[in-house]
Write an enzyme that holds these catalytic residues in place. Structure first.
Site, PDB file in Angstrom:
ATOM      1  N   HIS A  59       6.771   6.267   5.717  1.00 20.79           N
ATOM      2  CA  HIS A  59       5.352   6.470   6.039  1.00 20.79           C
ATOM      3  C   HIS A  59       5.124   6.394   7.543  1.00 20.79           C
ATOM      4  CE1 HIS A  59       4.524   6.238   1.764  1.00 20.79           C
ATOM      5  NE2 HIS A  59       5.214   5.106   1.719  1.00 20.79           N
ATOM      6  N   TYR A 322      10.219  -4.200   1.764  1.00 17.45           N
ATOM      7  CA  TYR A 322       9.329  -4.033   2.915  1.00 17.45           C
ATOM      8  C   TYR A 322       9.697  -5.006   4.035  1.00 17.45           C
ATOM      9  CZ  TYR A 322       6.358  -1.342  -0.288  1.00 17.45           C
ATOM     10  OH  TYR A 322       5.865  -0.418  -1.180  1.00 17.45           O
TER      11      TYR A 322
END
Length: 330
Positions: A59, A322
């Protein structure tokens, strides 16, 4: 929605899915590091080191802004979640495209919205996309998907021929029309969570964000007239005069629904509860939390008391993945 109606919906969704939560996740020998490598396309030490130097991340094409969340006052008549008793909760938002290319074209169909709802003492975070279906139900298939798509058309065809969940995802994306604003999309949390109800029984549900003005798709001609990068400017200019707004719902599972498989789309007949309204207005864009938003992560396992993750292996790997990605780019 009246309290009595909400209570009836919850009773309809209180279910025997608790035993389903105890089902073992699909076996995998993949480490979190391997999963991040698969997403980043860094399968060896050389590519991994190169990725660290450029702060490689998924992203990569995205930006941060801010707003406020207004909980539905009636939701606490149904859910025993103190977080939703607050009148207004500050939001840090990040809108993005998928992939590691920060210059990827906005003319693709995929849209992502991540949110941090920062309450008085707790936080609720979301990672959502405009795709209602996921491409893998376990970590091994996730690794395979990410590895194969990096191989181009041959890898994609292999997935279509050999992985039904991946084929269903590609078929879905193929029919997903692009939009000319992040504000024009529905956003879905494909993973399930367990919500505490007032009577003490857990309720399984999934997040759905419905745009206040409905889904507005772009024609091929409209899209052709846009530059490759237009979504950031469009949203910032939009919210300078009119906030971008979504109604946040929880779609409730029924007893026959598999709450641990994000590749399965539940029927639209499943009841939904209005949790509140997301209002993106840029009101805190000069605050430190917004300015430094790109440096951190959005963790969907950051939950207030009264909300817990399901046993979905994809969901439960997200936090560690993450954090691993964050460490590599810092």
């Amino acid at each position: 929605m009246q309290t009595r109606t909400l209570s009836m919906l919850v009773k309809a969704s209180l279910f025997t899915a608790i035993p389903m939560l105890m089902l073992p996740a699909a076996a995998t020998e993949r480490t979190i590091s391997e999963l991040v490598d698969a997403v980043n396309g860094t399968p060896d030490n050389l590519s991994r080191d190169a990725g660290k130097k450029v702060k490689l991340r998924n992203h990569a094409n995205g930006f941060c802004t801010s707003g406020v969340f207004k909980p539905n006052p009636q939701i606490t008549d149904t859910f025993a979640i103190e977080f939703f008793t607050q009148a207004n909760i500050d939001i840090v938002a990040r809108f993005s495209l998928g992939g590691t290319n920060p210059q990827s074209s906005d003319k693709t169909a995929g849209r992502f919205m991540s949110l941090k709802l920062n309450g008085d003492t707790e936080s609720l975070q979301f990672v959502t996309s405009n795709a209602e279906v996921f491409f893998a139900s376990n970590l091994e298939d996730f690794f395979t998907f990410q590895t194969k798509v990096k191989q181009g058309n041959d890898g994609k065809q292999w997935l279509i021929d050999n992985k039904p969940d991946a084929k269903a995802f590609f078929d879905y994306i193929k029919k997903l029309p692009p939009t000319i604003s992040y504000a024009d999309n529905r956003y879905f949390g494909v993973n399930s969570f367990m919500f505490n109800s007032k009577n003490g029984a857990p309720v399984a549900g999934r997040w759905i964000f419905e745009p206040a003005n409905g889904v507005i798709t772009a024609s091929a001609d409209e899209l052709a007239q846009k530059p490759d990068n237009f979504l950031h400017k469009e949203l910032i200019e939009r919210i300078s005069t009119t906030p971008a707004t979504w109604d946040l719902f929880v779609q409730l599972a029924e007893k026959q629904d598999n709450v641990n498989d994000p590749t399965i789309v539940w029927p639209t007949s499943r009841p939904r509860l209005l949790i509140g309204q997301v209002i993106i207005n840029g009101q805190h864009d000069d605050a430190k939390a917004t300015l430094e938003c790109d440096k951190g992560i959005f963790n969907p396992l950051q939950l207030p008391k009264g909300i817990a993750p399901s046993a979905d292996p994809i969901l439960n790997a997200r936090s560690a993945a993450y954090i691993e990605s964050f460490i590599r780019r810092n």
